[in-house]
Design a protein around this motif. Sequence first.
Motif, PDB file in Angstrom:
ATOM      1  N   ALA A  42       0.834  -1.208   0.000  1.00 30.10           N
ATOM      2  CA  ALA A  42       0.000   0.000   0.000  1.00 30.10           C
ATOM      3  C   ALA A  42       0.868   1.258   0.000  1.00 30.10           C
ATOM      4  N   ILE A  43       1.956   1.234   0.772  1.00 27.45           N
ATOM      5  CA  ILE A  43       2.880   2.375   0.808  1.00 27.45           C
ATOM      6  C   ILE A  43       3.458   2.628  -0.575  1.00 27.45           C
ATOM      7  N   SER A  44       3.844   1.547  -1.253  1.00 27.24           N
ATOM      8  CA  SER A  44       4.429   1.677  -2.583  1.00 27.24           C
ATOM      9  C   SER A  44       3.401   2.165  -3.595  1.00 27.24           C
ATOM     10  N   ASP A  45       2.187   1.606  -3.549  1.00 24.97           N
ATOM     11  CA  ASP A  45       1.149   1.978  -4.515  1.00 24.97           C
ATOM     12  C   ASP A  45       0.745   3.448  -4.365  1.00 24.97           C
ATOM     13  N   LEU A  46       0.671   3.912  -3.106  1.00 19.78           N
ATOM     14  CA  LEU A  46       0.234   5.286  -2.853  1.00 19.78           C
ATOM     15  C   LEU A  46       1.366   6.302  -2.966  1.00 19.78           C
ATOM     16  N   GLY A  47       2.601   5.811  -2.928  1.00 24.39           N
ATOM     17  CA  GLY A  47       3.735   6.732  -2.951  1.00 24.39           C
ATOM     18  C   GLY A  47       3.889   7.495  -1.650  1.00 24.39           C
ATOM     19  N   TYR A  48       3.571   6.819  -0.537  1.00 22.43           N
ATOM     20  CA  TYR A  48       3.616   7.486   0.769  1.00 22.43           C
ATOM     21  C   TYR A  48       5.057   7.659   1.241  1.00 22.43           C
ATOM     22  N   ARG A  49       5.383   8.855   1.774  1.00 18.44           N
ATOM     23  CA  ARG A  49       6.685   9.124   2.397  1.00 18.44           C
ATOM     24  C   ARG A  49       6.447   9.464   3.859  1.00 18.44           C
ATOM     25  N   PRO A  50       7.085   8.734   4.782  1.00 14.47           N
ATOM     26  CA  PRO A  50       6.920   9.053   6.214  1.00 14.47           C
ATOM     27  C   PRO A  50       7.343  10.488   6.492  1.00 14.47           C
ATOM     28  N   HIS A  51       6.660  11.141   7.390  1.00 16.78           N
ATOM     29  CA  HIS A  51       6.985  12.517   7.742  1.00 16.78           C
ATOM     30  C   HIS A  51       8.271  12.525   8.558  1.00 16.78           C
ATOM     31  N   ALA A  52       9.310  13.123   8.008  1.00 14.74           N
ATOM     32  CA  ALA A  52      10.643  13.058   8.618  1.00 14.74           C
ATOM     33  C   ALA A  52      10.659  13.684  10.002  1.00 14.74           C
ATOM     34  N   ALA A  53      10.033  14.842  10.168  1.00 18.73           N
ATOM     35  CA  ALA A  53      10.082  15.523  11.461  1.00 18.73           C
ATOM     36  C   ALA A  53       9.387  14.698  12.538  1.00 18.73           C
TER      37      ALA A  53
END
Length: 331
Positions: A42-53
């Motif tokens: 799901a992360i890959s399909d949506l292109g999700y990037r964790p919020h670094a801060a």
Amino acid sequence: MAKAPTVDDVARAAGVSRQTVSNVLNAPDIVRDATRQRVEAAISDLGYRPHAAARRLRMRRSSTIGIHLDPYAGGISGVVLDRFVHALTERAGERDMRVLLYAARTPEEEIARLGDLLEGGEVDAVVVTGTFHGDPRTGWLTARNLPFVSFGRPWGEDDVEAPAHLWVDVDGAAGTRAAAAHALARGGGRVAFLGWPAGSGTGDERERGWRETAGDGPRWVVEENVSAARDVVTAGLLADPDVTAVVCASDSLAIGAHLATTLAGRPDMPVVGFDNTPAAEALGLSSVEQLPERVASGALDLLMGDGTVVAPRAATAGAAHVLVEPRLVVR
């Protein structure tokens, strides 16, 4: 502009809770394989990037690398370090790390500043520049187990097989070997070396490359100053008119040498500098380029271990090093 996907979006797509997504991101070992794979898909399909801060807050790490910013001194020097700092900042960002610049005028002042940054938890690692024999900064960092890498060798008895800490440097001897070979091919005869007083690790390495290739020429000594370099070369050419080329430890010295050869009526004498600054380019002088972008990549590779976003590695005896071979830019 489309809204960036969130943790909630990933949770809905994977059919799991928000906490499960968080676990996959921060503690994947506690999540069952099938669930973890579904969340990762799901992360890959949506292109999700964790919020670094947010991740930094959860992990209580600053994800920040500290680096000393040299005081502005004017003149020609400093171009290489400016390019290095720019490249380090850019490449650190690609690895989800930040760079914090701090100023200090002396090694002792730098140690005090590092102490403040360490106490405040503001940095996770440090890049030290301009190392020298007996450098107190590296010992201080090692004693406090703060991960660091130096742009410059430890300058110990065995910097390659058993270095005191992580380091990356430019192979200065390789650069002046190439410069001397070029000078011999252009002018033949005797190739002089214009360098700094003995005792500078960097300067001694650059002298070594010339000596191994064309060491029968004169070795002229001068501090880093264009006018002084001009005067030394002027006197050297009068004393040894058989000199046919000059290899220099820096572009500043090369500009001084070029002024001297021109005043002596020998403007076409090959003069090779080191650093490939815009000033050398403008004058049409050949020069050795340090490639600070490669140095920056090497420094981050050493700090991050395998190149992924992980905690920086501690400095330990027997640690690795990166030696970047420069290139000769012929004009």
